[in-house]
Design an enzyme around this catalytic site. Structure first.
Site, PDB file in Angstrom:
ATOM      1  N   ASP A  78      -9.544   2.290  -2.738  1.00 30.18           N
ATOM      2  CA  ASP A  78     -10.110   2.622  -1.428  1.00 30.18           C
ATOM      3  C   ASP A  78     -11.010   3.864  -1.514  1.00 30.18           C
ATOM      4  OD1 ASP A  78     -10.543   2.361   1.255  1.00 30.18           O
ATOM      5  OD2 ASP A  78      -8.510   2.893   1.881  1.00 30.18           O
TER       6      ASP A  78
ATOM      7  N   ASP B 196     -12.718  -1.591   7.127  1.00 32.46           N
ATOM      8  CA  ASP B 196     -11.655  -1.485   8.129  1.00 32.46           C
ATOM      9  C   ASP B 196     -12.094  -2.041   9.474  1.00 32.46           C
ATOM     10  OD1 ASP B 196     -10.366  -0.258   6.069  1.00 32.46           O
ATOM     11  OD2 ASP B 196     -10.463   1.753   6.906  1.00 32.46           O
TER      12      ASP B 196
ATOM     13  N   GLU C  57     -16.489   7.373  -0.341  1.00 32.02           N
ATOM     14  CA  GLU C  57     -17.701   7.683   0.421  1.00 32.02           C
ATOM     15  C   GLU C  57     -17.650   9.034   1.136  1.00 32.02           C
ATOM     16  OE1 GLU C  57     -15.099   5.159   3.214  1.00 32.02           O
ATOM     17  OE2 GLU C  57     -15.403   5.485   1.083  1.00 32.02           O
TER      18      GLU C  57
ATOM     19  N   VAL D 198      -0.443   5.896   4.026  1.00 33.91           N
ATOM     20  CA  VAL D 198       0.050   6.029   2.664  1.00 33.91           C
ATOM     21  C   VAL D 198       0.137   7.502   2.298  1.00 33.91           C
ATOM     22  CG1 VAL D 198      -0.390   5.425   0.257  1.00 33.91           C
ATOM     23  CG2 VAL D 198      -1.045   3.830   2.075  1.00 33.91           C
TER      24      VAL D 198
ATOM     25  N   GLN E 209       0.815  -1.211   0.000  1.00 35.32           N
ATOM     26  CA  GLN E 209       0.000   0.000   0.000  1.00 35.32           C
ATOM     27  C   GLN E 209       0.852   1.265   0.000  1.00 35.32           C
ATOM     28  OE1 GLN E 209      -2.506   0.112   3.479  1.00 35.32           O
ATOM     29  NE2 GLN E 209      -0.823   0.674   4.836  1.00 35.32           N
TER      30      GLN E 209
END
Length: 676
Positions: free
Chosen positions: A406, A472, A409, A303, A289
């Site tokens: 990822d 998660d 939202e 990240v 990642q």
């Protein structure tokens, strides 16, 4: 300007009805349950309201100031036209009826922004779906918000920390459902009364499942509400999948072993691979990642949202990827549609007007954990193409075989985007994000070998993403957020039309007092080994979490990696079956057990037609109940046979509780596995 187009479903309600043929309604014929409206019944509430939004870290609070509300009763049925009235106000809905499907079409000119449709309900009805659910499977008696969101609100995390510090850790604790948020929401559900329902609407919605009524509440006029009718829930989900779209197939290579999460640079990758080779633990891919850079914040290892190869951590990455492929190992990455403030790529996006804005015209910065970031405006045609090209040149052309796509939202409803107001695009944002990733791959001609998996979703995402993952989870056994919630999420997504899903082995969220134990990692892997993707995550604080190479974990993990590879023929069969029929790979038990109580089973699952898996979901336990469908079943690795019913089984740490249907076409494969 042409906006990025998002496929809503394979076929529109009207086209589907033309294919099936419409049955005209007479004034005496009653609509099928739950649309069994009768003359004089209140079935529609129309209103006007002014919303107030408050968004923080991906969680939106919506408060309405209602300025008008009218309750309309059914006054006339004239063929397809159902007329509702309240005083001088009359509204006509068109109802298209077929033996297997009923669709209500709403007028486009309806001058209201709050619409509630009242349907029939029964106290003994079970409701499953509405996207991804974490804390409960059966939604009867609850109000379910249909709004994509960050799952973990800061207040919930702090509350859990305080509660467990004072009262001790209690994995069985449940929060009130009113605190529910989900990454993947969808106005779709299954009923134990033999129907599935889907609403075509993009705005906020809330479904309330009262004992004798169901209220579908919308913040805009839905285009349609469609109800599918079938006694078998498998057929209902198959119909939903035909309607909403199938997920693109996973590449075959993903089942050649574990997908191993490693960060820290190429030296760390090679070091971890050496460990797996020494212990005969097959690896299909490593996913890094931090390929674009690492941040070390108060939250942990994160990240750098810049999306260019970090040449310090991963020098000559294209050559390194080629070397890994010679070893039979692919490399996966990570990307999201956000840019960290202050990075060159973010500065370029600002200069070109490619970021989501506030009403003032300035970039709409948001805080995810500890730093500010801007959102790429995915409705801006040039911004959409710019970022898609960036993924192609910086990831695909470098040699990545896939990635975690990822987020999606976080769009604030009060934001301004190229195509209008954020509130109207919020739910569709993760779908546009998935479409961008799909096009990036398909335009390179790599659909069969490169894939991505998504966290957030809404109606239509199944046409684009190869897999949803459950988000998660906490690195614990908690019902709301830990290992049990990952299974519940997969089951509820299956009921919503998702065919392929999986979870982070061991969970991700590691804050305050949370630590991943070897027991949790092993139990999670025992469940995940039977899912389409067997993928680990180090979590946001890798040093405090047990990893695959922990001495207590490694022997079990190596054996399970070999098992996942050996299961490839059966998993591919399940995936191919999904492509043909729309029936998910991971299935709730009520797909196979025709008993109302089976709709409440949320601690075990089926894989295809011939496998039942009953994982241990609580710490310290080595025994559990397992419910088996009709037929004769034998346990993998022990050979013990069982019939229909509930059985008490022993499951030592490192074992799997998996049952095979006697007479399965894959029985020879399973027999060989048991004997090896």
């Amino acid at each position: 300007m042409i906006l990025p187009c998002v496929t809503r479903w394979k076929k529109s309600p009207v086209i589907l009805m033309k294919n099936f043929g419409v049955l005209r309604m007479s004034t005496s014929k009653k609509l099928p349950y739950p649309l069994d409206f009768v003359i004089g019944q209140t079935a529609l509430i129309l209103g006007q309201a002014v919303p107030h939004y408050r968004t923080r870290r991906g969680i939106t609070r919506i408060r309405d100031r209602v300025v008008q509300s009218k309750r309309l009763t059914l006054v006339q049925i004239d063929g397809e036209i159902f007329t509702f009235s309240a005083g001088d106000l009359k509204v006509s809905l068109r109802v298209l009826v077929h033996t297997d499907m009923t669709t209500i079409l709403f007028p486009e000119t309806l001058a209201f922004n709050r619409i509630t449709l009242l349907l029939s309900g029964t106290p003994d009805e079970c409701i499953v779906g509405c996207g991804e659910q974490f804390s409960t499977l059966n939604l009867k008696g609850l109000t379910v918000p249909i709004w994509v969101s960050e799952h973990h609100a800061l207040g919930k995390l702090v509350g859990k920390f305080v509660r467990e510090r004072i009262r001790g850790v209690n994995p069985s604790h449940r929060r009130p459902y009113a605190a529910h948020h989900t990454y993947y929401a969808q106005p779709t559900y299954l009923s134990s009364k033999g129907y599935a329902l889907h609403a075509d609407v993009d705005s906020y919605a809330a479904f309330t499942f009262h004992p004798t009524e169901t209220h579908l509440h919308f913040h805009s006029v839905p285009k349609s509400v469609t109800v599918f009718h079938a006694k078998n829930p498998q057929y209902l989900v198959a119909a939903l999948s035909d309607y909403l779209g199938r997920q693109p197939p996973l590449p075959e290579w993903v089942h050649e072993g574990a997908i191993l999460a490693v960060q820290g640079g190429m030296d760390a990758v090679m070091e971890k691979l050496a460990v797996t080779k020494l212990h005969d633990s097959p690896v299909s891919a490593v996913w890094t990642q931090d390929w674009s850079g690492a941040l070390h914040t108060r939250f942990g290892a994160q990240v750098l949202w810049h999306w260019r190869v970090d040449e310090t951590l991963y020098p000559k990455l294209d050559q390194q990827i080629a070397t890994l492929k010679e070893l039979g190992v692919r490399l996966l990455g990570y990307v999201n549609p956000y840019l960290r403030k202050g990075t060159p790529l973010c500065d370029e996006a600002i200069q070109r007007g490619f970021l989501v804005r506030k009403r003032s015209g300035k970039p709409y910065w948001f805080v995810s954990t500890t730093f500010k970031a801007g959102m790429i405006d995915l409705t801006h045609p040039q911004a959409y193409q710019w970022f898609k090209t960036h993924i192609q040149t910086e990831m695909i052309d470098v040699g990545f075989s896939g990635w975690m796509a990822d987020f999606g939202e976080y769009l604030p409803p009060d934001a301004v985007v190229y195509a209008g107001q954020g509130a109207l695009w919020h739910n569709r944002w993760p779908v546009i994000w998935a479409k961008l990733n799909r096009e990036a791959i398909d335009e390179r001609g790599l659909r069969d070998t490169v894939f991505f998996f998504s966290r957030a979703g809404y109606t239509g995402i199944t046409a684009y993403t190869n897999s949803l993952w459950t988000g998660d989870q906490h690195v614990d056994f908690s019902e709301d957020d830990g290992l049990p919630s990952a299974l519940r999420a997969m089951l509820s997504m299956a009921a919503s039309g998702v065919g392929v899903s999986h979870s982070d082995i061991g969970g991700y969220t590691t804050i305050f007092h949370m630590r991943r134990s070897p027991e949790l990692f092993i139990r999670w892997a025992e469940m995940a080994v039977f899912t389409p993707l067997f993928r680990t995550h180090e979590g946001n604080r890798p040093p405090v979490n047990a990893q695959f190479d922990h001495p207590d974990v490694l022997p079990h993990f190596a054996r399970l990696s070999r098992l996942h590879k050996a299961l490839k023929p059966y998993l591919r069969h399940g995936l191919n079956q999904y492509q043909k029929t729309g029936i998910p790979v991971i299935r709730p038990m009520f797909f196979a057990i025709q008993d109302p109580q089976s709709w409440l089973v949320d601690t075990q699952f089926m894989v295809g037609d011939d496998m039942v898996v009953a994982p241990i979901l609580k710490p310290g336990e080595t025994q559990r109940d397992c419910v088996l469908p009709e037929g004769r079943w034998w346990r993998l690795f022990t050979g013990h046979s069982h019939d229909l019913g509930t059985h008490v089984i022993e499951v030592a740490l490192g074992e799997t509780a998996c049952f095979i249907r006697e007479g399965s076409d894959f029985e020879p494969l399973f027999k060989r596995l048991s004997e090896s």
